[in-house]
Scaffold this motif. Structure first.
Motif, mmCIF file in Angstrom:
data_model
loop_
_atom_site.group_PDB
_atom_site.id
_atom_site.type_symbol
_atom_site.label_atom_id
_atom_site.label_comp_id
_atom_site.label_asym_id
_atom_site.label_seq_id
_atom_site.Cartn_x
_atom_site.Cartn_y
_atom_site.Cartn_z
ATOM 1 N N ALA A 2 0.862 -1.172 -0.007
ATOM 2 C CA ALA A 2 0.004 -0.057 0.123
ATOM 3 C C ALA A 2 0.822 1.069 0.003
ATOM 4 C CB ALA A 2 -0.934 0.021 1.262
ATOM 5 N N GLY A 3 2.064 1.441 0.535
ATOM 6 C CA GLY A 3 2.677 2.436 0.582
ATOM 7 C C GLY A 3 4.058 2.226 1.159
ATOM 8 N N LEU A 4 4.841 3.255 1.306
ATOM 9 C CA LEU A 4 6.073 3.396 2.120
ATOM 10 C C LEU A 4 5.963 3.993 3.366
ATOM 11 C CD1 LEU A 4 8.634 3.988 -0.862
ATOM 12 C CD2 LEU A 4 8.231 1.938 0.293
ATOM 13 N N LYS A 5 6.448 3.624 4.192
ATOM 14 C CA LYS A 5 6.506 4.053 5.769
ATOM 15 C C LYS A 5 7.329 5.330 5.799
ATOM 16 C CE LYS A 5 7.107 2.092 10.340
ATOM 17 N NZ LYS A 5 7.521 1.217 10.990
ATOM 18 N N THR A 6 8.356 5.416 4.943
ATOM 19 C CA THR A 6 9.081 6.669 4.943
ATOM 20 C C THR A 6 8.115 7.828 4.431
ATOM 21 O OG1 THR A 6 9.939 5.990 2.716
ATOM 22 C CG2 THR A 6 11.316 5.847 4.617
ATOM 23 N N MET A 7 7.332 7.736 3.544
ATOM 24 C CA MET A 7 6.148 8.626 3.323
ATOM 25 C C MET A 7 5.228 9.104 4.098
ATOM 26 S SD MET A 7 6.185 7.605 -0.670
ATOM 27 C CE MET A 7 5.016 8.880 -1.477
ATOM 28 N N ARG B 67 -0.108 -3.927 7.974
ATOM 29 C CA ARG B 67 1.173 -4.403 8.628
ATOM 30 C C ARG B 67 2.231 -3.803 7.882
ATOM 31 N NH1 ARG B 67 2.936 -9.636 10.519
ATOM 32 N NH2 ARG B 67 5.121 -9.711 10.749
ATOM 33 N N SER B 68 3.206 -3.637 8.916
ATOM 34 C CA SER B 68 4.752 -2.784 8.326
ATOM 35 C C SER B 68 5.614 -3.957 8.540
ATOM 36 C CB SER B 68 4.883 -1.672 9.347
ATOM 37 O OG SER B 68 4.025 -0.594 8.918
ATOM 38 N N VAL B 69 6.698 -3.987 7.305
ATOM 39 C CA VAL B 69 7.491 -4.707 7.111
ATOM 40 C C VAL B 69 8.677 -3.748 6.865
ATOM 41 C CG1 VAL B 69 8.691 -6.916 6.119
ATOM 42 C CG2 VAL B 69 6.286 -6.761 6.632
ATOM 43 N N GLY B 70 9.670 -3.542 7.869
ATOM 44 C CA GLY B 70 10.655 -2.426 7.603
ATOM 45 C C GLY B 70 10.037 -1.336 7.054
ATOM 46 N N ASN B 71 10.360 -0.579 5.917
ATOM 47 C CA ASN B 71 9.545 0.445 5.355
ATOM 48 C C ASN B 71 8.405 0.164 4.478
ATOM 49 O OD1 ASN B 71 10.570 2.927 6.332
ATOM 50 N ND2 ASN B 71 12.584 2.574 5.487
ATOM 51 N N LEU B 72 8.015 -1.018 4.241
ATOM 52 C CA LEU B 72 7.012 -1.682 3.329
ATOM 53 C C LEU B 72 5.692 -1.585 4.180
ATOM 54 C CD1 LEU B 72 8.772 -4.240 1.579
ATOM 55 C CD2 LEU B 72 8.469 -1.985 0.766
ATOM 56 N N SER C 252 13.905 -10.772 4.853
ATOM 57 C CA SER C 252 14.664 -10.391 4.066
ATOM 58 C C SER C 252 13.998 -8.921 3.306
ATOM 59 C CB SER C 252 14.692 -11.293 2.466
ATOM 60 O OG SER C 252 15.439 -10.730 1.511
ATOM 61 N N LEU C 253 12.854 -8.987 3.456
ATOM 62 C CA LEU C 253 12.163 -7.682 2.890
ATOM 63 C C LEU C 253 12.153 -6.708 4.043
ATOM 64 C CD1 LEU C 253 8.460 -8.424 1.732
ATOM 65 C CD2 LEU C 253 10.368 -7.648 0.397
ATOM 66 N N GLU C 254 12.295 -7.100 5.438
ATOM 67 C CA GLU C 254 12.295 -6.260 6.320
ATOM 68 C C GLU C 254 13.781 -5.553 6.474
ATOM 69 O OE1 GLU C 254 11.046 -7.474 10.136
ATOM 70 O OE2 GLU C 254 11.097 -5.292 10.848
ATOM 71 N N SER C 255 14.883 -6.358 6.076
ATOM 72 C CA SER C 255 16.197 -6.119 6.529
ATOM 73 C C SER C 255 16.462 -5.046 5.228
ATOM 74 C CB SER C 255 17.288 -7.135 6.300
ATOM 75 O OG SER C 255 18.531 -6.772 6.126
ATOM 76 N N SER C 256 16.178 -5.513 4.084
ATOM 77 C CA SER C 256 16.538 -4.404 2.837
ATOM 78 C C SER C 256 15.680 -3.281 2.897
ATOM 79 C CB SER C 256 15.990 -5.182 1.510
ATOM 80 O OG SER C 256 14.841 -5.885 1.549
ATOM 81 N N SER C 257 14.494 -3.299 3.101
ATOM 82 C CA SER C 257 13.687 -2.177 3.026
ATOM 83 C C SER C 257 13.762 -1.041 4.177
ATOM 84 C CB SER C 257 12.112 -2.273 3.050
ATOM 85 O OG SER C 257 11.489 -2.792 4.279
ATOM 86 N N SER C 258 14.329 -1.570 5.503
ATOM 87 C CA SER C 258 14.754 -0.788 6.381
ATOM 88 C C SER C 258 16.044 0.048 5.926
ATOM 89 C CB SER C 258 15.285 -1.609 7.778
ATOM 90 O OG SER C 258 14.135 -2.222 8.132
ATOM 91 N N ALA C 259 16.783 -0.337 5.064
ATOM 92 C CA ALA C 259 17.793 0.584 4.437
ATOM 93 C C ALA C 259 17.508 1.597 3.375
ATOM 94 C CB ALA C 259 18.768 -0.270 3.687
#
Lengths: 382, 206
Positions: A31-36, A129-134, A157-164
């Motif tokens: 649905a979107g990016l947490k950073t936004m 549900r948030s997974v890292g920044n997803l 893997s999604l959490e690790s990569s998207s947290s970057a």
């Protein structure tokens, strides 16, 4: 081997409607990016499965609601990204973090809702549900557990990569004239880059298509008429995967790369395929990431919503937004080549079109088709 | 007479050399081409022969949001060059208009009264900048662009051919208006209208 997919799966409005009901409204969807959504009252709006959705930050808590005021059905938030309270512009109704009506101007003078009725008013809320920044949402009233759609190691893997992901994000939407499923059939087809991208992607990356004999056998078995829900979910988990996909000979040391904290140190091209309609890639070994959300609009139209960001900045640098624009332009070339091919496939489809002939390396596509048709044709619960 | 060093790359370098030569025929122009590696970093060694206090002009196109031109300009500042703006004798610039260092105002351009053109801007041939307009640093206005009165153009903005900006409108920094047309409303910073895309490109966050 002939594909199990009938042409109507790519053409029929009726099929498209059932797909929304049986698949998209039951699965967890990007649905979107947490950073936004950083900061109180930050929001983003989306149209998901034909439903206007607002994701809103309430003092750090992210919530997803149907973006429609309960009073006169005006959309609550209008912009695609912004920061304002969840407040209707039409008559000033305000909503809290639970979707309850927190304020109705002139309630006593004009509306006179009994207290019990007013307290029962709630926006339709979606599981989030948030997974890292997803950020994912599920539109089902009884959503399947997130961990049953995606395997634990994939979530990790999604959490690790998207947290970057860095907080500065460039976005746009490309309007594709093809069915959304063609995009994922194409993404799972490692044999196409040498033919479709000979002057772009294939010059720098060598994707190798492989044959998995066990998968070929499994995919060719005709499905049981009524699979158990557990079997269906176990299969579903296998449709999302990610990680290093091809080795990179060289990562050019552009100046901007000195300014970001690279995710990992693997000189690989990374791909993450998130079933049903999300693709994430890092084409430069974790220095930057593209998120491609393929949003079905109708059977023959798919919006590609694109997000690009670098890995987290070590320091601010003045040309960061221009760096993102350069990344966007580079990917436009490659994705443009994919879009042209998919539009050519779509343009050739008709009700009596021959079904695709698939080879051994396309076994995963065959397995997904089998599962998909089980859900679609037999009304199989996920 | 001391030479003027015109430093940069590509077709713009040639055009700027020609412009200075035609405008000031008695003032010798020395063309210095700078190369870039595959990582787009410049080889600065050709500048070893250019002394401090030299007259210089840094010439590069608008690629990479005008930041490559800025990089050249900053290199000139660090080396102590005097980077006089170029105003074509065939341009019409109202008296009192402020034009910053390393600006390039082409033939036929018109710049109205009270306008401010900050450093390192390019105003293309026949472009019109209205009275009271302000161009912040490192902007690029293509040939024929029209900027209305009291418009404010943020730093590093690119306006491509066929663009007209209505009076009083603000164009946010780092934006690119690449689709021909009349822009009547403010444009948020970091917004790109590119005809190759189906929708505008936005940048969010920091």
């Amino acid at each position: 081997m002939r594909s199990r997919m009938p042409p109507s799966a790519y053409l029929s409005p009726e099929w498209f409607g059932r797909e929304r009901d049986l698949l998209f409204r039951r699965l967890w969807l990007f649905a979107g990016l947490k950073t936004m959504l950083a900061g109180h009252n930050a929001f983003i709006t989306r149209n998901i499965c034909g439903i206007p959705v607002v994701l809103q930050n309430f003092n750090g808590e992210l919530r997803a609601f149907e973006n429609i005021c309960l009073h006169r059905s005006a959309q609550l938030q209008w912009e695609s990204v912004g920061r304002r309270p969840l407040l209707c512009r039409y008559h000033g109704w305000g909503y809290d973090a639970n979707g309850a009506v927190s304020n109705i101007p002139l309630q006593e003078e004009l509306y006179r809702f009994p207290e019990a009725e007013r307290e029962a008013m709630r926006l339709r809320r979606f599981a989030l549900r948030s997974v890292g920044n997803l950020v994912f949402i599920n539109m089902d009233a009884q959503p399947l557990p997130f961990e049953e759609q995606f395997r634990a190691e994939f979530i990790e893997s999604l959490e690790s990569s998207s947290s970057a992901y860095d907080g500065e994000v460039i976005t746009t939407t490309w309007k594709g004239h093809f069915n959304w499923k063609l995009a994922y059939e194409n993404l799972r087809d490692a044999n196409h880059p040498r033919f479709v991208h000979p002057q772009s992607l294939a010059k720098s990356v060598n994707f190798v298509a492989q044959v998995d004999d066990a998968l070929v056998t499994e995919a060719d078995i005709d499905p049981a008429p009524e699979q158990a829900r557990a079997v269906r979910r176990a299969l579903l988990q296998r449709f999302s995967w990610g990680g290093p996909d091809a080795a990179l000979d060289r990562i050019i040391p552009y100046a901007w790369r000195d300014n970001v904290e690279r995710w990992g140190n693997d000189d690989s091209y990374f791909n993450w395929l998130v079933y049903p309609n999300l693709h994430i890639a890092s084409s430069d070994g974790g220095h930057s990431f593209i998120v491609e959300h393929h949003v079905p609009v109708n059977p023959e139209r798919t919006d590609l919503e694109i997000y690009w960001m670098t890995a987290t900045k070590r320091r601010l640098y003045p040309y960061s937004c221009t760096t993102l624009l350069s990344l966007m332009h580079e990917s436009k070339v490659v994705l443009g080549e994919d879009v042209r091919i998919m539009e050519a496939v779509q343009a050739g489809l008709h009700d009596a079109a021959p079904r695709a002939i698939q080879g051994a390396y396309e076994a995963m596509n065959r397995l997904i088709e089998r599962w998909y048709l089980d859900v679609m044709e037999h009304g199989g619960e996920i | 007479m001391k030479s003027r060093f015109v430093i940069g790359h590509g077709a713009v370098l040639d055009a700027v050399c020609d412009a200075w030569t035609v405008a000031l025929p008695d003032h010798p122009v020395v063309r210095i081409e700078l190369g870039q590696g595959p990582d787009y970093r410049f080889d600065w060694s050709p500048l070893d022969c250019v002394a401090r206090d030299s007259e210089a002009f840094m010439a590069f196109d608008e690629k990479f949001g005008n930041f490559t031109r800025l990089e050249l300009f900053q290199a000139g500042v660090e080396r102590g060059y005097r980077m006089t703006p170029f105003v074509s004798p065939r341009a019409i610039v109202a008296p009192g208009v402020k034009v910053g260092p390393n600006c390039f105002i082409c033939d036929g351009a018109i710049v109205g009264a009270r306008a401010v053109v900050e450093y390192n801007c390019v105003i293309g041939a026949g472009a019109i900048v209205g009275a009271g307009a302000r161009l912040k640093a490192s902007c690029w206005l293509a040939a024929g662009v029209q900027v209305g009165d009291d418009v404010e153009i943020g730093a590093h903005v690119t306006l491509r051919q066929g663009v007209a900006v209505a009076a009083g409108v603000r164009i946010g920094r780092n934006s690119e208006l690449g689709i021909p047309g009349h822009y009547r409303e403010n444009v948020a910073p970091r917004t790109v209208f590119d005809p190759r895309y189906d929708a505008p490109i936005f940048v969010h966050g920091s």
